[in-house]
Design a protein around this motif. Sequence first.
Motif, short mmCIF file in Angstrom:
data_model
loop_
_atom_site.label_atom_id
_atom_site.label_comp_id
_atom_site.label_asym_id
_atom_site.label_seq_id
_atom_site.Cartn_x
_atom_site.Cartn_y
_atom_site.Cartn_z
N TRP A 285 0.84 -1.21 0.00
CA TRP A 285 0.00 0.00 0.00
C TRP A 285 0.87 1.25 0.00
N ALA A 286 1.94 1.23 0.84
CA ALA A 286 2.75 2.44 1.02
C ALA A 286 3.62 2.77 -0.19
N ILE A 287 4.21 1.78 -0.82
CA ILE A 287 5.17 2.07 -1.91
C ILE A 287 4.46 2.41 -3.22
N GLY A 288 3.20 1.99 -3.34
CA GLY A 288 2.45 2.29 -4.57
C GLY A 288 2.99 1.53 -5.76
N LYS A 289 2.42 1.84 -6.92
CA LYS A 289 2.77 1.10 -8.14
C LYS A 289 4.20 1.37 -8.60
N GLY A 290 4.77 2.51 -8.19
CA GLY A 290 6.14 2.86 -8.60
C GLY A 290 7.21 2.22 -7.74
N GLY A 291 6.81 1.58 -6.65
CA GLY A 291 7.78 0.94 -5.75
C GLY A 291 7.94 -0.53 -6.09
N ARG A 292 8.83 -1.19 -5.31
CA ARG A 292 9.11 -2.61 -5.55
C ARG A 292 9.35 -3.30 -4.23
N LEU A 293 8.76 -4.48 -4.06
CA LEU A 293 8.96 -5.24 -2.82
C LEU A 293 9.38 -6.66 -3.14
N VAL A 294 10.45 -7.11 -2.47
CA VAL A 294 10.85 -8.52 -2.55
C VAL A 294 10.70 -9.09 -1.14
N SER A 295 9.89 -10.16 -0.99
CA SER A 295 9.68 -10.76 0.33
C SER A 295 10.29 -12.16 0.37
N TYR A 296 10.90 -12.49 1.51
CA TYR A 296 11.41 -13.85 1.73
C TYR A 296 10.55 -14.55 2.77
N GLU A 297 10.10 -15.75 2.43
CA GLU A 297 9.41 -16.61 3.40
C GLU A 297 9.87 -18.03 3.13
N LYS A 298 10.48 -18.66 4.14
CA LYS A 298 11.12 -19.95 3.87
C LYS A 298 10.15 -21.12 3.88
N ARG A 299 8.98 -20.96 4.49
CA ARG A 299 8.06 -22.12 4.58
C ARG A 299 7.04 -22.09 3.45
N LYS A 300 7.09 -23.18 2.66
CA LYS A 300 6.27 -23.27 1.45
C LYS A 300 4.78 -23.15 1.76
N GLU A 301 4.34 -23.83 2.82
CA GLU A 301 2.90 -23.83 3.14
C GLU A 301 2.45 -22.44 3.58
N PHE A 302 3.34 -21.67 4.23
CA PHE A 302 3.00 -20.30 4.60
C PHE A 302 2.93 -19.43 3.33
N ALA A 303 3.88 -19.68 2.43
CA ALA A 303 3.96 -18.86 1.21
C ALA A 303 2.68 -18.97 0.38
N GLU A 304 2.06 -20.16 0.38
CA GLU A 304 0.81 -20.33 -0.39
C GLU A 304 -0.29 -19.42 0.14
N VAL A 305 -0.43 -19.39 1.47
CA VAL A 305 -1.46 -18.54 2.09
C VAL A 305 -1.09 -17.07 1.90
N LEU A 306 0.19 -16.77 2.05
CA LEU A 306 0.68 -15.40 1.86
C LEU A 306 0.30 -14.87 0.47
N LYS A 307 0.52 -15.69 -0.55
CA LYS A 307 0.20 -15.28 -1.93
C LYS A 307 -1.30 -14.98 -2.05
N ARG A 308 -2.11 -15.87 -1.48
CA ARG A 308 -3.57 -15.67 -1.56
C ARG A 308 -4.00 -14.41 -0.81
N ASN A 309 -3.36 -14.17 0.35
CA ASN A 309 -3.72 -12.97 1.14
C ASN A 309 -3.42 -11.69 0.36
N VAL A 310 -2.24 -11.65 -0.26
CA VAL A 310 -1.84 -10.45 -1.01
C VAL A 310 -2.81 -10.23 -2.18
N LYS A 311 -3.11 -11.32 -2.88
CA LYS A 311 -4.01 -11.22 -4.04
C LYS A 311 -5.42 -10.79 -3.61
N SER A 312 -5.85 -11.28 -2.44
CA SER A 312 -7.22 -10.99 -2.00
C SER A 312 -7.44 -9.49 -1.78
N LEU A 313 -6.35 -8.74 -1.58
CA LEU A 313 -6.50 -7.30 -1.41
C LEU A 313 -6.19 -6.55 -2.71
#
Length: 249
Positions: free
Chosen positions: A110-138
Amino acid sequence: MHRIRMLILVDLETGRRHRVVGGGELLEVEGLGLISSERLVEGSVIRLAGRRFLVRRPLPEDVPKVLRRVAQFNSPTVNQYMMMRAGVRSGSFVVEAGAGSGGLTVMVLWAIGKGGRLVSYEKRKEFAEVLKRNVKSLGLGDNWILKVEDFGKASESGADALLVDLPQPWEYVDVIARVLRPGGRVCAHCMSAIQAWKTHTSLSDGPFAEVGTYEVLERPWVVDERRMRPEFEMLGHHGFVVCATRVGP
Ligand SMILES: C[S@@+](CC[C@H](N)C(=O)[O-])C[C@H]1O[C@@H](n2cnc3c(N)ncnc32)[C@H](O)[C@@H]1O
Protein backbone atom coordinates in the motif's frame (compact mmCIF):
# COMPACT_ATOMS: atom_id res chain seq x y z
CA MET A 1 -20.80 7.62 -5.67
CA HIS A 2 -17.40 5.94 -5.70
CA ARG A 3 -17.15 2.16 -6.10
CA ILE A 4 -13.89 0.26 -5.59
CA ARG A 5 -13.22 -3.47 -5.74
CA MET A 6 -11.63 -4.22 -2.38
CA LEU A 7 -14.00 -3.52 0.49
CA ILE A 8 -14.83 -4.74 3.97
CA LEU A 9 -18.00 -4.55 6.03
CA VAL A 10 -17.67 -3.40 9.65
CA ASP A 11 -20.44 -4.52 12.03
CA LEU A 12 -21.31 -1.24 13.78
CA GLU A 13 -22.44 -3.06 16.93
CA THR A 14 -19.60 -5.55 17.47
CA GLY A 15 -16.80 -3.98 15.42
CA ARG A 16 -16.27 -7.30 13.61
CA ARG A 17 -14.84 -6.97 10.10
CA HIS A 18 -16.05 -9.05 7.15
CA ARG A 19 -14.17 -9.27 3.87
CA VAL A 20 -15.95 -9.01 0.55
CA VAL A 21 -14.66 -11.59 -1.91
CA GLY A 22 -15.29 -12.50 -5.52
CA GLY A 23 -16.09 -10.41 -8.58
CA GLY A 24 -19.12 -9.68 -10.71
CA GLU A 25 -22.65 -8.67 -9.75
CA LEU A 26 -23.02 -10.99 -6.79
CA LEU A 27 -20.27 -10.85 -4.14
CA GLU A 28 -19.68 -12.92 -1.02
CA VAL A 29 -19.41 -11.23 2.35
CA GLU A 30 -17.44 -13.74 4.44
CA GLY A 31 -19.55 -15.09 7.29
CA LEU A 32 -22.69 -13.29 6.10
CA GLY A 33 -23.62 -14.52 2.61
CA LEU A 34 -24.13 -13.06 -0.84
CA ILE A 35 -24.81 -9.43 -1.66
CA SER A 36 -25.36 -7.45 -4.84
CA SER A 37 -22.30 -5.35 -5.76
CA GLU A 38 -24.69 -2.41 -6.32
CA ARG A 39 -25.22 -2.17 -2.55
CA LEU A 40 -21.52 -1.93 -1.70
CA VAL A 41 -20.80 1.76 -1.93
CA GLU A 42 -17.77 2.93 0.07
CA GLY A 43 -18.66 5.04 3.10
CA SER A 44 -22.31 3.96 3.22
CA VAL A 45 -24.10 2.16 6.07
CA ILE A 46 -26.17 -0.81 4.93
CA ARG A 47 -28.52 -3.29 6.64
CA LEU A 48 -27.78 -6.99 6.33
CA ALA A 49 -29.24 -9.90 8.32
CA GLY A 50 -30.91 -7.36 10.64
CA ARG A 51 -27.64 -5.59 11.48
CA ARG A 52 -25.95 -2.34 10.39
CA PHE A 53 -22.61 -2.41 8.58
CA LEU A 54 -20.24 0.31 7.44
CA VAL A 55 -18.80 -0.30 3.96
CA ARG A 56 -15.20 0.82 3.55
CA ARG A 57 -11.85 -0.18 2.10
CA PRO A 58 -9.45 -2.06 4.45
CA LEU A 59 -7.04 -0.10 6.64
CA PRO A 60 -3.74 -1.36 8.13
CA GLU A 61 -5.48 -1.93 11.47
CA ASP A 62 -7.87 -4.42 9.78
CA VAL A 63 -5.14 -6.58 8.31
CA PRO A 64 -4.85 -9.24 11.08
CA LYS A 65 -8.66 -9.49 11.16
CA VAL A 66 -9.37 -9.89 7.47
CA LEU A 67 -6.43 -11.98 6.24
CA ARG A 68 -5.93 -15.71 6.78
CA ARG A 69 -3.36 -16.48 9.47
CA VAL A 70 -0.68 -19.14 9.23
CA ALA A 71 2.15 -17.39 11.07
CA GLN A 72 1.48 -14.96 13.93
CA PHE A 73 0.64 -11.43 12.69
CA ASN A 74 2.60 -8.53 14.12
CA SER A 75 0.47 -5.73 15.39
CA PRO A 76 -0.13 -3.17 12.60
CA THR A 77 1.18 -0.55 15.07
CA VAL A 78 4.61 -2.22 15.08
CA ASN A 79 4.56 -2.69 11.31
CA GLN A 80 3.69 0.96 10.70
CA TYR A 81 6.44 2.03 13.12
CA MET A 82 9.01 -0.13 11.29
CA MET A 83 7.98 1.38 7.97
CA MET A 84 8.24 4.91 9.35
CA ARG A 85 11.70 4.32 10.87
CA ALA A 86 12.91 2.59 7.69
CA GLY A 87 11.71 5.51 5.54
CA VAL A 88 9.36 3.38 3.41
CA ARG A 89 7.53 5.71 1.03
CA SER A 90 6.02 5.92 -2.42
CA GLY A 91 8.48 4.47 -4.96
CA SER A 92 10.78 2.73 -2.41
CA PHE A 93 12.61 -0.51 -3.17
CA VAL A 94 11.96 -2.64 -0.06
CA VAL A 95 13.13 -6.12 0.96
CA GLU A 96 11.22 -8.03 3.64
CA ALA A 97 12.71 -10.97 5.57
CA GLY A 98 10.17 -13.39 7.09
CA ALA A 99 6.83 -12.48 5.51
CA GLY A 100 4.63 -15.04 7.33
CA SER A 101 0.94 -14.44 6.62
CA GLY A 102 1.68 -11.10 4.96
CA GLY A 103 0.57 -8.51 7.52
CA LEU A 104 3.58 -6.30 6.84
CA THR A 105 3.72 -7.28 3.16
CA VAL A 106 0.35 -5.70 2.33
CA MET A 107 1.10 -2.57 4.35
CA VAL A 108 4.37 -2.08 2.44
CA LEU A 109 2.61 -2.63 -0.91
CA TRP A 110 0.00 0.00 0.00
CA ALA A 111 2.75 2.44 1.02
CA ILE A 112 5.17 2.07 -1.91
CA GLY A 113 2.45 2.29 -4.57
CA LYS A 114 2.77 1.10 -8.14
CA GLY A 115 6.14 2.86 -8.60
CA GLY A 116 7.78 0.94 -5.75
CA ARG A 117 9.11 -2.61 -5.55
CA LEU A 118 8.96 -5.24 -2.82
CA VAL A 119 10.85 -8.52 -2.55
CA SER A 120 9.68 -10.76 0.33
CA TYR A 121 11.41 -13.85 1.73
CA GLU A 122 9.41 -16.61 3.40
CA LYS A 123 11.12 -19.95 3.87
CA ARG A 124 8.06 -22.12 4.58
CA LYS A 125 6.27 -23.27 1.45
CA GLU A 126 2.90 -23.83 3.14
CA PHE A 127 3.00 -20.30 4.60
CA ALA A 128 3.96 -18.86 1.21
CA GLU A 129 0.81 -20.33 -0.39
CA VAL A 130 -1.46 -18.54 2.09
CA LEU A 131 0.68 -15.40 1.86
CA LYS A 132 0.20 -15.28 -1.93
CA ARG A 133 -3.57 -15.67 -1.56
CA ASN A 134 -3.72 -12.97 1.14
CA VAL A 135 -1.84 -10.45 -1.01
CA LYS A 136 -4.01 -11.22 -4.04
CA SER A 137 -7.22 -10.99 -2.00
CA LEU A 138 -6.50 -7.30 -1.41
CA GLY A 139 -5.91 -6.68 -5.11
CA LEU A 140 -2.14 -6.23 -4.61
CA GLY A 141 1.02 -7.90 -5.88
CA ASP A 142 1.84 -6.53 -9.38
CA ASN A 143 5.14 -5.09 -8.13
CA TRP A 144 5.88 -7.87 -5.64
CA ILE A 145 8.28 -10.82 -5.83
CA LEU A 146 7.96 -13.62 -3.29
CA LYS A 147 11.02 -15.81 -2.77
CA VAL A 148 10.25 -19.05 -0.99
CA GLU A 149 13.70 -19.53 0.47
CA ASP A 150 15.91 -18.67 3.41
CA PHE A 151 16.67 -14.97 3.72
CA GLY A 152 20.32 -15.96 4.20
CA LYS A 153 20.41 -16.59 0.42
CA ALA A 154 19.16 -13.09 -0.49
CA SER A 155 20.80 -11.88 -3.70
CA GLU A 156 19.29 -8.36 -3.88
CA SER A 157 21.34 -5.21 -3.53
CA GLY A 158 20.60 -1.50 -3.52
CA ALA A 159 17.47 -1.71 -1.34
CA ASP A 160 16.23 1.52 0.25
CA ALA A 161 14.75 -0.33 3.20
CA LEU A 162 14.99 -3.78 4.74
CA LEU A 163 12.30 -4.97 7.16
CA VAL A 164 13.30 -8.00 9.22
CA ASP A 165 10.89 -10.21 11.15
CA LEU A 166 12.95 -13.30 11.93
CA PRO A 167 13.60 -15.00 15.28
CA GLN A 168 17.37 -14.29 15.12
CA PRO A 169 18.04 -11.07 13.17
CA TRP A 170 21.59 -10.82 14.57
CA GLU A 171 22.63 -13.88 12.53
CA TYR A 172 21.97 -11.98 9.28
CA VAL A 173 24.04 -8.82 9.73
CA ASP A 174 26.25 -9.65 6.70
CA VAL A 175 23.20 -10.28 4.50
CA ILE A 176 21.55 -7.06 5.69
CA ALA A 177 24.71 -5.11 4.82
CA ARG A 178 24.80 -6.74 1.34
CA VAL A 179 21.15 -6.05 0.50
CA LEU A 180 20.95 -2.39 1.60
CA ARG A 181 22.31 0.54 -0.41
CA PRO A 182 24.60 2.95 1.48
CA GLY A 183 22.22 5.20 3.40
CA GLY A 184 19.48 2.54 3.34
CA ARG A 185 17.73 1.63 6.58
CA VAL A 186 17.09 -1.68 8.32
CA CYS A 187 14.41 -2.20 10.96
CA ALA A 188 14.09 -5.51 12.80
CA HIS A 189 11.12 -6.50 14.91
CA CYS A 190 12.10 -8.26 18.17
CA MET A 191 9.75 -9.98 20.58
CA SER A 192 12.04 -9.84 23.63
CA ALA A 193 14.63 -7.48 25.07
CA ILE A 194 17.30 -10.20 24.74
CA GLN A 195 16.66 -10.46 20.97
CA ALA A 196 16.73 -6.67 20.70
CA TRP A 197 20.03 -6.48 22.61
CA LYS A 198 21.70 -9.13 20.40
CA THR A 199 20.45 -7.42 17.24
CA HIS A 200 21.48 -3.95 18.42
CA THR A 201 25.00 -4.99 19.42
CA SER A 202 25.55 -7.04 16.24
CA LEU A 203 24.48 -4.14 14.02
CA SER A 204 26.75 -1.81 16.03
CA ASP A 205 29.70 -4.11 15.19
CA GLY A 206 28.85 -4.00 11.45
CA PRO A 207 28.87 -1.27 8.76
CA PHE A 208 25.97 0.63 10.33
CA ALA A 209 25.38 3.96 12.07
CA GLU A 210 22.43 5.43 13.96
CA VAL A 211 21.70 2.10 15.63
CA GLY A 212 18.68 2.51 17.89
CA THR A 213 16.26 0.34 19.86
CA TYR A 214 12.67 1.44 20.43
CA GLU A 215 9.75 0.00 22.34
CA VAL A 216 6.40 0.46 20.61
CA LEU A 217 3.48 1.24 22.94
CA GLU A 218 -0.15 2.04 22.27
CA ARG A 219 -2.67 3.17 24.88
CA PRO A 220 -6.32 3.15 23.80
CA TRP A 221 -8.76 5.31 25.83
CA VAL A 222 -12.36 4.75 26.86
CA VAL A 223 -14.50 7.69 25.78
CA ASP A 224 -18.23 8.06 26.50
CA GLU A 225 -20.59 10.64 28.09
CA ARG A 226 -19.14 10.11 31.57
CA ARG A 227 -15.58 8.93 31.11
CA MET A 228 -12.39 9.75 29.30
CA ARG A 229 -9.51 7.63 30.59
CA PRO A 230 -7.06 4.93 29.45
CA GLU A 231 -8.53 1.42 29.15
CA PHE A 232 -7.91 -0.67 32.28
CA GLU A 233 -6.99 -3.76 30.29
CA MET A 234 -4.61 -2.88 27.53
CA LEU A 235 -1.86 -4.57 25.63
CA GLY A 236 0.35 -1.48 25.87
CA HIS A 237 3.60 -3.10 24.72
CA HIS A 238 3.58 -4.03 21.02
CA GLY A 239 7.21 -5.07 20.58
CA PHE A 240 10.77 -3.82 20.15
CA VAL A 241 12.15 -2.42 16.91
CA VAL A 242 15.88 -2.15 16.26
CA CYS A 243 16.92 0.18 13.44
CA ALA A 244 20.18 1.20 11.76
CA THR A 245 21.49 3.03 8.70
CA ARG A 246 23.88 1.27 6.29
CA VAL A 247 27.18 3.09 6.01
CA GLY A 248 28.85 2.91 2.58
CA PRO A 249 30.48 1.93 0.37
C1 LIG B 1 6.40 -13.62 12.83
S1 LIG B 1 6.30 -14.21 11.18
C2 LIG B 1 6.19 -12.73 10.25
C3 LIG B 1 4.97 -11.88 10.52
C4 LIG B 1 4.77 -10.76 9.55
N1 LIG B 1 5.88 -9.82 9.59
C5 LIG B 1 3.45 -10.01 9.78
O1 LIG B 1 3.45 -8.80 10.01
O2 LIG B 1 2.42 -10.65 9.68
C6 LIG B 1 7.96 -14.73 10.84
C7 LIG B 1 8.10 -15.54 9.57
O3 LIG B 1 9.48 -15.67 9.25
C8 LIG B 1 9.68 -16.91 8.60
N2 LIG B 1 11.12 -17.20 8.69
C9 LIG B 1 11.83 -17.59 9.79
N3 LIG B 1 13.14 -17.70 9.49
C10 LIG B 1 13.27 -17.38 8.17
C11 LIG B 1 14.38 -17.28 7.28
N4 LIG B 1 15.62 -17.55 7.70
N5 LIG B 1 14.16 -16.92 6.00
C12 LIG B 1 12.90 -16.64 5.57
N6 LIG B 1 11.81 -16.71 6.36
C13 LIG B 1 11.98 -17.07 7.65
C14 LIG B 1 8.77 -17.86 9.37
O4 LIG B 1 8.46 -19.01 8.60
C15 LIG B 1 7.56 -16.96 9.67
O5 LIG B 1 6.58 -17.15 8.69
